[in-house]
Enzyme design. Structure first.
Site, PDB file in Angstrom:
ATOM      1  N   CYS A   2       1.057  -1.529   0.247  1.00 20.82           N
ATOM      2  CA  CYS A   2      -0.327   0.304   0.165  1.00 20.82           C
ATOM      3  C   CYS A   2       0.563   1.410  -0.604  1.00 20.82           C
ATOM      4  O   CYS A   2       2.309   0.973   0.977  1.00 20.82           O
ATOM      5  CB  CYS A   2      -0.573   0.108   1.172  1.00 20.82           C
ATOM      6  SG  CYS A   2      -1.609  -1.426   1.492  1.00 20.82           S
ATOM      7  N   ARG A  27       4.563   0.805  -5.913  1.00 18.25           N
ATOM      8  CA  ARG A  27       4.382  -0.206  -4.718  1.00 18.25           C
ATOM      9  C   ARG A  27       3.358  -1.545  -5.433  1.00 18.25           C
ATOM     10  O   ARG A  27       2.978  -2.074  -4.179  1.00 18.25           O
ATOM     11  CB  ARG A  27       3.867   0.159  -3.459  1.00 18.25           C
ATOM     12  CG  ARG A  27       5.622   1.515  -3.291  1.00 18.25           C
ATOM     13  CD  ARG A  27       5.086   2.779  -2.480  1.00 18.25           C
ATOM     14  NE  ARG A  27       4.380   1.194  -1.215  1.00 18.25           N
ATOM     15  CZ  ARG A  27       5.509   1.819  -0.149  1.00 18.25           C
ATOM     16  NH1 ARG A  27       6.485   2.020  -0.359  1.00 18.25           N
ATOM     17  NH2 ARG A  27       5.030   0.754   0.852  1.00 18.25           N
ATOM     18  N   TRP A  77      -3.356  -2.678  -1.359  1.00 18.16           N
ATOM     19  CA  TRP A  77      -2.935  -4.161  -1.708  1.00 18.16           C
ATOM     20  C   TRP A  77      -3.808  -4.846  -0.398  1.00 18.16           C
ATOM     21  O   TRP A  77      -3.375  -4.925   0.321  1.00 18.16           O
ATOM     22  CB  TRP A  77      -1.833  -3.919  -1.931  1.00 18.16           C
ATOM     23  CG  TRP A  77      -1.253  -5.806  -2.247  1.00 18.16           C
ATOM     24  CD1 TRP A  77      -0.672  -5.280  -3.914  1.00 18.16           C
ATOM     25  CD2 TRP A  77      -0.458  -6.503  -1.621  1.00 18.16           C
ATOM     26  NE1 TRP A  77      -0.702  -6.942  -4.684  1.00 18.16           N
ATOM     27  CE2 TRP A  77      -0.608  -7.395  -2.701  1.00 18.16           C
ATOM     28  CE3 TRP A  77      -0.107  -7.115  -0.538  1.00 18.16           C
ATOM     29  CZ2 TRP A  77       0.336  -8.817  -2.630  1.00 18.16           C
ATOM     30  CZ3 TRP A  77      -0.677  -8.457   0.073  1.00 18.16           C
ATOM     31  CH2 TRP A  77      -0.257  -9.519  -1.392  1.00 18.16           C
ATOM     32  N   ASN A 103      -1.148   1.190   6.305  1.00 17.83           N
ATOM     33  CA  ASN A 103      -0.234   0.487   5.863  1.00 17.83           C
ATOM     34  C   ASN A 103      -0.117  -1.175   6.784  1.00 17.83           C
ATOM     35  O   ASN A 103       0.482  -0.758   7.867  1.00 17.83           O
ATOM     36  CB  ASN A 103       1.170   0.509   5.155  1.00 17.83           C
ATOM     37  CG  ASN A 103       0.828   2.122   3.829  1.00 17.83           C
ATOM     38  OD1 ASN A 103      -0.162   1.506   3.312  1.00 17.83           O
ATOM     39  ND2 ASN A 103       1.893   2.198   3.467  1.00 17.83           N
ATOM     40  N   GLY A 104      -0.025  -2.526   6.473  1.00 18.11           N
ATOM     41  CA  GLY A 104       0.719  -3.238   7.746  1.00 18.11           C
ATOM     42  C   GLY A 104      -0.702  -3.598   7.926  1.00 18.11           C
ATOM     43  O   GLY A 104      -1.329  -4.097   6.961  1.00 18.11           O
ATOM     44  N   GLU A 486      16.375 -16.966 -10.455  1.00 19.52           N
ATOM     45  CA  GLU A 486      16.344 -15.842 -10.866  1.00 19.52           C
ATOM     46  C   GLU A 486      15.793 -15.377 -12.046  1.00 19.52           C
ATOM     47  O   GLU A 486      14.912 -14.388 -12.831  1.00 19.52           O
ATOM     48  CB  GLU A 486      17.683 -14.330 -10.456  1.00 19.52           C
ATOM     49  CG  GLU A 486      16.986 -13.095 -10.931  1.00 19.52           C
ATOM     50  CD  GLU A 486      16.164 -13.104  -9.967  1.00 19.52           C
ATOM     51  OE1 GLU A 486      15.462 -13.229  -9.220  1.00 19.52           O
ATOM     52  OE2 GLU A 486      15.949 -11.393 -10.490  1.00 19.52           O
ATOM     53  N   LYS A 490      11.444 -13.883 -12.507  1.00 18.33           N
ATOM     54  CA  LYS A 490      11.450 -12.755 -13.903  1.00 18.33           C
ATOM     55  C   LYS A 490      10.693 -12.939 -14.597  1.00 18.33           C
ATOM     56  O   LYS A 490       9.816 -12.344 -14.440  1.00 18.33           O
ATOM     57  CB  LYS A 490      12.940 -12.333 -14.110  1.00 18.33           C
ATOM     58  CG  LYS A 490      14.059 -11.646 -13.578  1.00 18.33           C
ATOM     59  CD  LYS A 490      13.953 -10.140 -12.840  1.00 18.33           C
ATOM     60  CE  LYS A 490      13.100 -10.035 -11.721  1.00 18.33           C
ATOM     61  NZ  LYS A 490      13.631 -10.179 -10.637  1.00 18.33           N
ATOM     62  N   GLU A 493       7.314 -13.702 -13.078  1.00 16.99           N
ATOM     63  CA  GLU A 493       6.251 -12.143 -11.868  1.00 16.99           C
ATOM     64  C   GLU A 493       5.812 -11.805 -12.919  1.00 16.99           C
ATOM     65  O   GLU A 493       4.361 -10.294 -12.514  1.00 16.99           O
ATOM     66  CB  GLU A 493       7.925 -11.815 -11.672  1.00 16.99           C
ATOM     67  CG  GLU A 493       8.195 -12.139 -10.615  1.00 16.99           C
ATOM     68  CD  GLU A 493       9.479 -10.908 -10.011  1.00 16.99           C
ATOM     69  OE1 GLU A 493       8.878  -9.859  -8.977  1.00 16.99           O
ATOM     70  OE2 GLU A 493      10.517 -10.615 -10.477  1.00 16.99           O
ATOM     71  N   HIS A 509      16.227 -36.308 -12.465  1.00 13.99           N
ATOM     72  CA  HIS A 509      15.917 -36.807 -11.453  1.00 13.99           C
ATOM     73  C   HIS A 509      14.115 -35.988 -11.352  1.00 13.99           C
ATOM     74  O   HIS A 509      13.747 -35.855 -10.412  1.00 13.99           O
ATOM     75  CB  HIS A 509      16.316 -35.954 -10.159  1.00 13.99           C
ATOM     76  CG  HIS A 509      17.986 -36.544 -10.484  1.00 13.99           C
ATOM     77  ND1 HIS A 509      18.490 -38.270 -10.249  1.00 13.99           N
ATOM     78  CD2 HIS A 509      19.123 -35.637  -9.745  1.00 13.99           C
ATOM     79  CE1 HIS A 509      19.428 -38.602  -9.550  1.00 13.99           C
ATOM     80  NE2 HIS A 509      20.282 -36.807 -10.224  1.00 13.99           N
ATOM     81  N   LYS A 612       5.928  -4.117  -4.136  1.00 12.85           N
ATOM     82  CA  LYS A 612       7.226  -4.651  -4.801  1.00 12.85           C
ATOM     83  C   LYS A 612       7.852  -4.741  -3.390  1.00 12.85           C
ATOM     84  O   LYS A 612       9.047  -4.389  -3.426  1.00 12.85           O
ATOM     85  CB  LYS A 612       7.730  -2.538  -4.843  1.00 12.85           C
ATOM     86  CG  LYS A 612       9.386  -1.934  -5.411  1.00 12.85           C
ATOM     87  CD  LYS A 612       9.491  -2.851  -6.032  1.00 12.85           C
ATOM     88  CE  LYS A 612      11.182  -2.480  -6.406  1.00 12.85           C
ATOM     89  NZ  LYS A 612      11.872  -3.673  -7.128  1.00 12.85           N
TER      90      LYS A 612
END
Ligand code: AGP
Length: 617
Positions: A2, A27, A77, A103-104, A486, A490, A493, A509, A612
């Protein structure tokens, strides 16, 4: 996560709030709202979806023209409750006189909600935030919003940033930090509150980052700070030196693309003044632990999340090879929920771009509680991680706005390379000639990254061919195995394509069962010790009909030309020391994800469901 903006001053507040919220869009959010106080009345507009939707709502039902000079805005968010207009912040008390953005997470909101409902308060949303408005209403005893806030804070549990307004206590905004970041901006006769600097940077560069358990009170005449018990804090302002333009797109289509192209500069800034290729020495001035303390260390734990966790895996290779210390790498979210082994001879390295990731901070606290020494590798000056760790190695990447981390990642790798050499020197496990060669390689990296970026046109062609695929496999070995992870992260995402990263030797395997002509395999094959092994893995993938996209370094280009067929693609980046190759190998993978996402019409900078900085557990 947020975003919050608040303003008190002589100018009309609405454009400042909307513009500030726009700067925080990166964000991640799914609804938005603003609250203003004009003529003694509280007025708010909210909407699900992006800011443009909120602007439509305001256009349909405008605020009284330019009369309000204080107010606040929020991008939410969703955590507790769906992303609807009702659940969008700000939230009000029963009388509609007190308003809050948050926020939180308020951890004990259910308990408080039950209590407040029993006392007759009427709740209209599914959020945890609404309890704060009703709690403030309950705690209002005619002695002002600040006094009510002090009382209410004693009842709240969790990690939260709050911004509060009361129509009965005009010309005042109260901001509270208990975890998630809050910054106060000090302008010329005007004052700002925000969850992040870009929201207010167009108006002021003089800021105060609130400490944990601190309250800011901003009025038209100034900003004051105090702790949760009302004890006043004297705070000096800090000047933000980065240019507001760095938080703009500067002609690039997306922040992510701009940030990929900023990597030569960011890596140079991170190395600058810290390494001497002539003497082979590394200087990390903010690290706080002297060489004697470093010599006492007998093991290292690296704690991080997401992309930062991947750089931690690279760090394990670097520190074990150079400093000969055993290194364990753990997710922040896992470390705290076991009984980890750490003591005063353990060095905990937390890696976090934002310095605010709740899981990473909790892991840092856990390691410290066991007596471990600690270092944060972090990109944000003054963030929680840098305040809580014993020392910091800053990455100098500048603000990273794209949700998908790029330049923060490569600068983390460089910070780890410097740190590994530094640890090795303190412990006497590296020869000066080897240190000089590595530092020389670090000095050259910015130019090599520029060369690596030249693959862009070729990557666009590859993206055109492979963007319809629904699954990708990324393979690497040794120090480039985390780069395979990574690359896969990417891609998923920002393009929402399923992608898996694997150590190439593990393919047989299990994941080899997935390979067919529809599943491209991205293989990282630099000139290193495991080159021949990677060729074997490529042959295994090709034998099952898979198309292979190989990233190699110049000296192995010809050797690979003999292995690959017409269905395969070869991307070449410059050679460097094998311990530095991850910084170059990741560049084409960033570009590949970007161009595939672009072709699929995805929102590259603000991918769905992501934030973010993840300031909740
Ligand atoms: C990176 O592309 C991600 N968006 C994410 O994995 C991120 O790296 C993670 O949330 C950790 O963030 P931090 O570095 O700010 O702690």
């Amino acid at each position: 996560m947020c975003g919050i903006v608040g303003y008190v001053g002589p100018r009309p507040v609405l454009p400042i709030l909307i513009e500030g919220l726009r700067k925080l869009e990166y964000r991640g959010y799914d609804s938005a709202g603003v609250a203003l106080i004009s003529g003694g009345e509280l007025d708010l507009r909210r909407s699900a979806g992006k800011l443009s939707k909120l602007e439509d709502v305001i256009a349909l039902k405008p605020f009284p023209a330019n009369v309000s000079h204080y107010g606040m805005g929020h991008t939410r968010w969703a955590t507790h409750g769906r992303p609807t207009e009702e659940n969008a912040h700000p939230h009000r008390d029963c009388k509609g006189r007190i308003v809050v953005v948050h926020n939180g997470i308020i951890e004990n909101y259910l308990e408080l909600k039950r209590e407040l409902i029993a006392e007759g308060h009427k709740f209209v949303t599914e959020t945890d935030t609404e309890v704060v408005a009703h709690l403030l209403e309950k705690e209002s005893r005619g002695d002002g919003l600040l006094a009510a806030t002090r009382r209410a804070l004693k009842r709240l549990r969790g990690l939260f940033a709050l911004v509060l307004l009361s129509a009965d206590d005009p010309d005042q905004i109260i901001a509270v930090r208990n975890g998630p970041p809050v910054v106060a901006g000090i302008g010329d006769g005007e004052y700002f509150i925000a969850s992040d600097v870009p929201a207010i940077l167009a108006h002021t560069r003089d800021v105060v980052f609130l400490n944990d358990e601190e309250v800011a009170i901003i009025t038209p005449t100034g900003a004051r700070f105090e702790d949760f018990n009302g004890v006043e804090h004297k705070r000096d302002t800090q000047r933000i030196t980065w240019d507001p333009v760095m938080a703009e797109k500067a002609g690039y289509k997306h922040f992510m693309l701009k940030e990929i192209h900023e990597q030569p500069w960011a890596v140079r800034e991170t190395v600058l003044g810290r390494a001497s290729a002539e003497t082979g020495r590394v200087y990390l001035s903010e690290m706080a632990l002297d060489e004697a303390a470093l010599r006492e260390i007998d093991r290292v734990i690296i704690l991080a999340c997401g992309t930062s966790w991947h750089s931690g895996l690279v760090g394990k290779f670097l520190i074990e090879e150079l400093a000969r210390l055993p290194v364990e790498v753990d997710y922040g979210s896992e470390y705290r929920y076991r009984d980890p082994i750490a003591d005063k001879n353990t060095l905990a390295i937390v890696i976090t771009q934002s310095g605010e990731t709740a899981d990473t901070l909790a892991a840092l606290r856990e390691a410290k509680s066991k007596g471990a020494k600690s270092i944060a590798i972090c990109n944000v000056v003054g963030s929680m991680a840098t305040r809580e760790a014993d020392g910091t190695v800053y990455t100098h990447a500048g603000p990273e706005i794209g949700v998908a981390s790029t330049k923060a990642f490569t600068t983390q790798l460089v910070a780890l390379q410097l740190l590994a050499v530094h640890l090795a020197q303190a412990r006497g496990t590296i020869k000066t000639e080897r240190a000089k060669a590595l530092l020389d390689g670090l000095d050259l990296l910015p130019v090599l990254i520029e060369n690596a970026l030249k693959v862009d046109a070729h990557i666009q062609e590859i993206a055109k061919r492979f963007s319809p695929c629904s699954d990708f496999l990324y393979l690497g070995r040794g120090i480039n195995y985390p780069i395979a992870l990574e690359g896969a992260l990417k891609l998923k995402e920002i393009s929402y394509i399923h992608a898996e990263g694997y150590p190439a030797g593990e393919m047989k395997h299990g994941p080899i069962a997935l390979i067919d002509e529809n599943m491209p395999v991205v293989a990282l094959v630099p000139n290193d010790l495991v080159f021949e092994k990677m060729i074997g893995n490529i042959q295994e993938a090709k034998a099952r009909g898979g198309s292979v996209i190989v990233v190699t370094t110049t000296s192995k280009k010809d050797a690979l030309g003999d292995v690959l067929g017409h269905k395969d693609e070869l991307i070449v980046v410059p050679d460097t020391d094998p311990l530095l190759t991850p910084v170059l190998m990741v560049v084409p993978l960033q570009l590949l994800s970007y161009h595939i996402a672009l072709r699929r019409g995805c929102d590259v900078d603000q991918p769905r469901n992501l934030a973010k900085s993840v300031t909740v557990e």
